[in-house]
Design an enzyme around this catalytic site. Structure first.
Site: not given
Ligand code: ZN
Ligand code: ZN
Length: 773
Positions: A84, A345
């Site tokens: 680039e 329980s």
């Protein structure tokens, strides 16, 4: 010499003056046109090993994932810069050489080309997309210079890699890497890097998955250029050229959706959240839970949740919030791990642990399991049966309700509530003023997360630490919930296999993991729980319907436990090598098998029990009492009426009144002391019981719809231990002298009798009318 120096000086002044005014101009412009970098990124959630679990679209429906600096490898960096903007590291944002060249080209060809764009200028354009005009180009150049002044080169490159478009709604190299190659950018090969570097320029013609041969060609052209420029070693380029291009748009992973949504909400400002989840365990467990519910679905059991905790670190390794996130019909998106449900329980182990630490109980101690009324509250067992006398360990392993309520009433619900709050039960904290004895039977709301955290504390010698979901989460609390001795005893009890809640059909067919576990089933069979642990892991499982609908087949033992076992087998198949060791302070002693207490003078059946020296009760057993009787065992004597000869001594069980009542009611044979010598002076002189409630010959209105009860109360002579109540000549209950009991009388004339344990009796009559208002 002097002359030329002055001239030189003047040049320096010009250059310095130019640079200074250039920066002043940029700074002035910055005041009026400040640079704003506020791009929204996709939130991504990672596993503990940094693999992607889940990602979220931005509010504009983009896949724009934030690439961390350390994910930008030198290879990625040099490939992108080479392609680039070769002079990226040398120019101040704009590259004067290419600007000049582009201007000449533009003038000559009469059209605009983008050749002059540096990476920095591209970033400027990506931050503020605009039409391509000369003026905007100028603005971009200004922005580029600004960027260079404010950010480092690496930060600018990072911004570029984060924003560069890859076609469709994919932005940034990380999104492209994840979507096209299924990996993070730091794991890309040189071939993949080359492919990704060419797509942004032509995202339409180079669309991975559509024309991969063409992309491969283009890629190889660039790989050749890399080679010519000496960017990478030749052999790497060779390998990259041979690498087939397999890229195609793939689904973003959607693992552990419930936790990922939760973390995203909890940490809204983090782009990348690293969780504690283990991808492999999460995947396996999600699959197991889903398939398990598919098998139960026809029974109307439609959902399940599970959580897996690493006990050493309290890190959550798997988080399954529902059986199937995609299933809308059954509320798949609901996070069941945070849902408040009745625990059944499952709080009992904590209660027993607290009672052990209070010195009240040890595993072999005997407790009564008979119908009792605690201030109007009459607990029943799951199977509606009572066991009479039972050891503490069997009462817990068998999940009996009456012993649990009895212990809770002895230590007071407040103690259990406080412990639960200490163990980070936020839900209990919210309800603390409304809870009573039923708390230990599930009369409260908790979450699976809270329960699993509690069990993980028991697995860690009673020390609670908050659970961790996020890698760098450091705000934790540490609290001692149980002593390590108590935690060990509870673990031993919960490890036994001979228990009523062992799942039927499991025993001989499958591998049973060695774990300590407890089941729970809520009232109305709406919730089934099974929570277990070994030294390494704690796993919590809940089954039921998010709609709250109860199912007759739903219970912790047969439905939740097999899933718990499967999950344990999948994460820790052969764990028991490393089991819990007995803490140093835990000791063993002989106790009487009939009471679990220190053997008394008459106790001869001794067994070994754990105890905590200095803490556990040292009460001596009185399970038998010595009684003087005549030769035929038909009359008993006291010291005042004991004849000179013709008597013997015998031992009789010293039973609590509630047990006598239970034996009488259930026709259970027990050794009774013969009636007291009728000629005894004390018997004759001692006064018989005086019934103080109800009152003789009074009329009583009893509201039956409100289950109103009448109190039975009497005064007795000093030598009386127990009294026996009869209603209409039928034995009702025995009671300790001075203790009141309650009953609902039948309608009409009712005869109430009270006898004391010396055989003295009083009768009264009352008249009862039933009402229903
Ligand atoms: Zn004894
Ligand atoms: Zn006597």
């Amino acid at each position: 010499m002097k002359f030329s120096f002055d001239r030189y000086k003047k040049h320096v002044e010009y250059v310095l003056g130019f640079i200074v005014s250039y920066y002043i101009l940029i700074l002035l412009l910055t005041v009026f046109y400040p640079l704003e970098i506020n791009k929204e990124y996709s939130t991504i959630v990672l596993s503990r090993n940094n693999s992607l679990l889940h990602a979220f679209l931005t509010s504009g429906d983009k896949w724009r994932m934030y690439t961390e600096l350390e994910e930008i490898t030198p290879e990625l960096k040099s490939a992108i810069v080479f392609k680039e903007d070769k002079f990226f590291y040398y120019h101040p944002g704009i590259n004067p050489v290419s600007v000049a060249r582009a201007t000449v080209n533009n003038l000559r060809k009469g059209k605009r080309t983008s050749g002059a764009s540096t990476i920095t200028m591209q970033v400027a354009r990506l931050l503020e997309p605009k039409k391509r005009t000369y003026f905007n180009k100028l603005k971009e150049a200004f922005r580029a210079i600004q960027l260079e002044m404010l950010l480092s080169k690496d930060e600018i490159l990072q911004l570029y890699l984060n924003l560069v478009p890859y076609g469709s709604n994919i932005e940034g190299v990380k999104s492209a890497s994840v979507i096209y190659f299924g990996k993070m950018p730091d794991h890309l090969s040189i071939g993949e890097i080359a492919a990704l570097s060419i797509i942004p320029n032509r995202p339409l013609s180079l669309k991975p998955g559509y024309n991969n041969d063409y992309i491969e060609n283009e890629r190889n052209k660039w790989l050749n250029r890399y080679r010519e420029a000496g960017l990478f070693e030749s052999k790497f380029i060779e390998d990259a050229m041979k690498e087939p291009l397999t890229a195609s748009r793939r689904e973003i992973p959607r693992l552990a959706p419930h936790l990922c949504y939760r973390l995203k909400t909890q940490y809204p400002n983090e782009n990348s959240i690293r969780s504690t989840l283990n991808t492999e365990i999460q995947c396996q467990s999600e699959k197991i839970v889903k398939e398990y519910i598919q098998r139960l679905y026809f029974q109307n059991i439609k959902n399940a949740t599970a959580i897996i905790i690493d006990n050493a670190t309290r890190e959550v390794l798997a988080y399954i919030g529902s059986a199937d996130f995609e299933n809308d019909e059954d509320g798949g998106q609901v996070d069941g791990i945070q849902a408040v449900r009745s625990p059944g329980s499952t709080l009992k182990p904590l209660l027993y642990g607290i009672a052990i630490d209070k010195g009240i109980i040890t595993p072999k101690m005997i407790i009564t399991d008979v119908p009792v009324c605690f201030a109007g509250y009459e607990p029943e067992n799951y199977n509606e049966k009572f066991n009479g006398l039972i050891t503490i360990e069997n009462a817990l392993a068998g999940s009996l309700n009456v012993p649990a309520v009895k212990i809770l009433s002895e230590i007071s619900p407040q103690i259990l509530i406080n412990k639960l709050i200490e163990a980070n039960f936020y839900t209990i904290k919210q309800q603390k003023d409304d809870l009573g004895l039923s708390l230990v039977l599930g009369g409260c709301g908790v979450t699976l997360e809270e329960l699993a955290g509690l069990y993980s504390a028991i697995a860690n010698q009673g020390i609670y630490k908050s659970l961790k979901y996020k890698n760098s989460q450091d705000e934790t609390i540490t609290r001692t919930i149980l002593s390590k001795e108590s935690a060990f005893m509870i673990t031993e009890i919960l490890t036994q296999l001979k228990r009523p809640d062992f799942p039927v059909h499991w025993e001989n067919t499958m591998h049973t993991p060695k774990i300590a576990w407890k089941t729970g089933t809520s009232y109305g069979r709406r919730d089934a729980w099974s929570i277990g642990y070994n030294k390494n892991y704690t796993i919590g499982v809940w089954l039921g319907n998010f709609s709250g609908e109860g199912v007759p087949e739903l219970n912790g033992a047969d439905k939740a436990t097999p899933l718990l076992f499967q999950l344990f087998n999948s994460v820790d198949y052969n764990s028991p090598k490393d089991w819990f060791i007995i803490p140093d302070e835990l000791d063993m002693r002989y106790v009487c098998s009939q009471s679990g207490k220190i053997p008394g003078e008459f106790c001869n059946d001794l067994i070994i029990d754990y105890y905590i020296p200095g803490i556990s009760s040292n009460e001596t057993c009185t399970h038998l009492k010595k009684v003087f009787i005549n030769a035929d065992s038909t009359i008993s004597y006291c010291t005042s009426c004991l004849p000179e000869t013709g008597y013997k001594t015998a031992l009789y069980p010293n039973l609590a009144p509630e047990i006598i009542t239970f034996f009488e009611e259930n026709n259970i044979h027990y050794l009774k002391v013969p009636p007291h010598n009728p000629g005894c002076e004390r018997m004759l002189s001692g006064s018989k019981p005086v019934i103080t409630s109800p009152i003789h010959e009074n009329e009583y209105f009893v509201n039956v719809s409100d289950s109103m009860e009448i109190m039975l109360s009497c005064h007795t002579a000093n030598d009386v231990d127990n009294v026996f109540w009869y209603i209409n000549k039928k034995f009702y209950k025995s009671a300790t002298a001075g203790v009141n009991i309650f009953f609902t009388p039948p309608e009409g004339k009712v005869e109430i009798s009270c006898s004391d344990d010396k055989g003295r009796n009083t009768d009264i009559i009352i008249y009862v009318k039933h009402t229903s208002f």
